[in-house]
Every structure is written in C-alpha cells, then in structure tokens.
Write a protein that holds these residues in place. Structure first.
Motif, PDB file in Angstrom:
ATOM      1  N   ASN A   1      96.131 -57.625  53.109  1.00  0.00           N
ATOM      2  CA  ASN A   1      95.410 -58.719  52.449  1.00  0.00           C
ATOM      3  C   ASN A   1      95.841 -58.944  51.002  1.00  0.00           C
ATOM      4  O   ASN A   1      95.003 -59.131  50.115  1.00  0.00           O
ATOM      5  CB  ASN A   1      93.891 -58.482  52.521  1.00  0.00           C
ATOM      6  CG  ASN A   1      93.383 -58.480  53.951  1.00  0.00           C
ATOM      7  OD1 ASN A   1      94.066 -58.945  54.869  1.00  0.00           O
ATOM      8  ND2 ASN A   1      92.189 -57.957  54.164  1.00  0.00           N
ATOM      9  N   ARG A   2      97.150 -58.945  50.782  1.00  0.00           N
ATOM     10  CA  ARG A   2      97.643 -59.208  49.423  1.00  0.00           C
ATOM     11  C   ARG A   2      99.073 -59.719  49.452  1.00  0.00           C
ATOM     12  O   ARG A   2      99.746 -59.700  50.484  1.00  0.00           O
ATOM     13  CB  ARG A   2      97.554 -57.949  48.556  1.00  0.00           C
ATOM     14  CG  ARG A   2      98.591 -56.853  48.876  1.00  0.00           C
ATOM     15  CD  ARG A   2      98.427 -55.719  47.881  1.00  0.00           C
ATOM     16  NE  ARG A   2      99.375 -54.627  48.050  1.00  0.00           N
ATOM     17  CZ  ARG A   2     100.532 -54.525  47.381  1.00  0.00           C
ATOM     18  NH1 ARG A   2     100.909 -55.478  46.548  1.00  0.00           N
ATOM     19  NH2 ARG A   2     101.314 -53.466  47.557  1.00  0.00           N
TER      20      ARG A   2
ATOM     21  N   THR B   1      99.678 -60.165  55.059  1.00  0.00           N
ATOM     22  CA  THR B   1     100.497 -59.847  53.882  1.00  0.00           C
ATOM     23  C   THR B   1     101.380 -61.047  53.574  1.00  0.00           C
ATOM     24  O   THR B   1     101.978 -61.633  54.481  1.00  0.00           O
ATOM     25  CB  THR B   1     101.410 -58.623  54.123  1.00  0.00           C
ATOM     26  OG1 THR B   1     100.637 -57.520  54.568  1.00  0.00           O
ATOM     27  CG2 THR B   1     102.148 -58.230  52.837  1.00  0.00           C
TER      28      THR B   1
ATOM     29  N   THR C   1      99.537 -52.583  52.009  1.00  0.00           N
ATOM     30  CA  THR C   1      99.981 -53.983  51.853  1.00  0.00           C
ATOM     31  C   THR C   1      98.990 -54.970  52.473  1.00  0.00           C
ATOM     32  O   THR C   1      99.301 -56.145  52.607  1.00  0.00           O
ATOM     33  CB  THR C   1     101.369 -54.188  52.500  1.00  0.00           C
ATOM     34  OG1 THR C   1     101.302 -53.851  53.898  1.00  0.00           O
ATOM     35  CG2 THR C   1     102.422 -53.318  51.825  1.00  0.00           C
TER      36      THR C   1
ATOM     37  N   GLN D   1      92.870 -66.074  54.634  1.00  0.00           N
ATOM     38  CA  GLN D   1      91.769 -65.415  53.916  1.00  0.00           C
ATOM     39  C   GLN D   1      90.450 -65.584  54.657  1.00  0.00           C
ATOM     40  O   GLN D   1      89.670 -64.635  54.777  1.00  0.00           O
ATOM     41  CB  GLN D   1      91.679 -65.962  52.487  1.00  0.00           C
ATOM     42  CG  GLN D   1      92.813 -65.485  51.599  1.00  0.00           C
ATOM     43  CD  GLN D   1      92.994 -66.322  50.338  1.00  0.00           C
ATOM     44  OE1 GLN D   1      92.321 -67.336  50.154  1.00  0.00           O
ATOM     45  NE2 GLN D   1      93.899 -65.902  49.480  1.00  0.00           N
TER      46      GLN D   1
END
Length: 303
Positions: free
Chosen positions: A200-201, A141, A198, A129
């Motif tokens: 950053n999650r 991801t 998809t 992050q």
C-alpha cells in the motif's frame, strides 16, 4: 502476508512488459500466467501459461485470476481504464497484491500530479486505495522509476543520436532519476519478494541520477567526430503548449512529450527522487562507466 507464488501479468508483450516478464521468469520464484487479449498475436515462452480473455468482462477476469497471489499490470498509458475491471476481478478472486501500470515519474509530487497525462494513473490510485480500504486482504504497490534510461536513449529523448541540434530542457543541467527496463523488471520481482515492506505505498527505484549535459558530454567523448549543438527549450513553454492541445482534445505525442518533459526536467516537479528503495530491493546503482557503456552502445548501433 504469505509469500507470493502465483503471479499474473497483463501487458506482457510491450516495451516494458517483455523485460518485466523476463525478470519474473528468470527469478524462478513464481508460477507466471500471462493475461492476453483474445486478438493478441504475441508469442510467449512455452513454459508460460497464457489465458486469452475479454478485458472488459469481470467474470472472465475473476475466473482467470482465481488462485493468483499477485497481478502485475504493464498495460500502456492508453489502456489505463482497462485496469478498473482487472482490479475489481482481482479483489473478487482473492488476489493479495496488485501492481498497477505506474512505472513513471514521481506523480506523488503535486506539480507532476497536476499534469493531465498522469490523471488516468492517479484515477487508478483512487480505485486501489478504496479497494484496499474495503478489502483488507487486497494490497497494492506503485513503482516509480523516472524515464526508461535505455529506451529513452535509443529513441533520442535525452539528446539527438545523429549530432546536430539537440534540445536541452531548461538548460539541461537539472538532475533527474532514470532507470533501465531490466532494472524495473528486477524491481517488480523484489517488490513481490518484499511484499510486507512494500504494501500500500509507492516504491521508488533508480539506476542513477544524471543530467542531459552530462549525457551529452559522454556522447561527445565516445564519438568525437560527431558534433552537437544544444538549444535551450523551456519546459514551461512545453507545458503551456501541451495544456492548450489537451484543452482542444488533441492528446497527441507532442502534447504527451510536453507533459513528460515537464515532469522530468521541470523545477520542483520531483524529477530527482529524494528517497529511493534500492537498498530494500537489493538493487545497486549504476556507475558513470555503466552510463558510458549504454551511451556508447546506442551511438554505435547504426548511427
């Protein structure tokens, strides 16, 4: 984001790494490079470029990752910290997408996140992050899939394979999400194909939702001559035992199993995924017949 073409994979010879590598190669969508330790004895297909390296050397890793669009890490739980220099090198090399070695329970769930066995994975989330925040070109991801369905069946995790006494965690009736190794491999391919949706999650995938009771009923049906006696095991007690061991520096398999069972079968731990990304990834659910075929296969293999 431009299409991902060049993919490097770390941990490609492991129980999950091999199916993930197979899925990447079978898709014929990517130029695949395997990152291997200098001491590795693993063998890979002749078509695959293999780079042997020192995983602790950011300069070596950066050189290896230059020109790569994505990195898929399938390193083992004991090697989670190895990913920190790998992430740093990926950022320096201009890599666009990083898939860490997640492939586990829903550790976005606060109860599951409190279990020490997942803390090393959560530490990696923080690193990812921060890097994605500082470097807009860099994205990640997280893939969550629950227990490995076929692998766990083969090792007698859901029920003992030879009959006799078998543990039912919290009664064996709590539904949980579970996924085969091959489907996880497909999920990796589809995440890279759908890179924008998809980014950053966490992405959730499952083959099916089932219970231990249902699995055992199928096992009894396909092998009527084998008898099982369920015994209730409390996942709360397992967690207490595991935390005691962890506090005393005894992070052995029994402790890991205690935490693992709590995250899959414990009430409120998110073992059954509420929302999944199967539709986005084009992955259909398996049927009861598929589950029966898997169980029949495991029970007929030398047991």
């Amino acid at each position: 984001m431009e299409a991902i073409r060049n993919v490097a994979i770390a941990g490609a010879s492991g129980a999950l790494g091999s199916p993930v590598l197979h899925a990447l190669l079978q898709s014929e969508l990517f130029n695949v490079t395997v990152l291997a330790r200098q001491s590795s004895q693993a063998h890979f297909p002749a078509s695959v470029k293999v780079i042997c390296m020192d995983y602790t050397s950011v300069p070596d890793l950066t050189a290896a990752l230059t020109g790569q669009d994505a990195v898929v890490s399938v390193l083992t739980t004991s090697a989670m910290e190895t990913q920190i220099p790998l992430i740093e090198a990926a950022v320096k090399a201009g890599v666009k997408r990083f898939l860490p070695s997640e492939f586990c329970a829903n550790i976005g769930n606060p109860k599951a996140a409190s279990l020490p066995v997942y803390h090393s994975k959560l530490a990696i989330h923080e690193v990812l992050q921060q890097q994605a925040q500082n470097h807009p070109h860099f994205t990640y991801t997280l893939i969550r899939n629950g227990p490995f369905l076929d692998w766990s069946l083969a090792y007698g995790f859901f029920f003992s394979l030879n009959g006799g006494s078998t543990p039912f965690y919290d009664g064996g009736e709590r539904p949980f999400s579970t996924t085969t190794l091959a489907t996880i491999g497909r999920a990796v391919v589809e995440v890279l194909r759908h890179s924008e949706k998809t980014r950053n999650r966490a992405v959730f995938v499952q083959d099916l939702v089932t219970t231990q009771q249902k699995m055992l009923a199928i096992a009894q049906k396909v092998t009527p001559d084998r008898k099982w006696t369920p015994r209730d095991v409390s996942t709360a007690d397992m967690e207490t035992m595991a935390r005691d061991k962890h506090a005393n520096g005894m992070n052995d398999l029994t402790a890991s199993m205690g935490f693992f069972c709590r995250s899959v079968f414990g009430k409120g731990y998110g073992g059954e995924f509420q929302e999944v990304d199967n539709k986005l990834l084009g992955i259909s659910l398996k049927t009861d017949a598929d589950l029966e075929e898997l169980i029949r296969g495991v029970l007929s293999e030398g047991h």
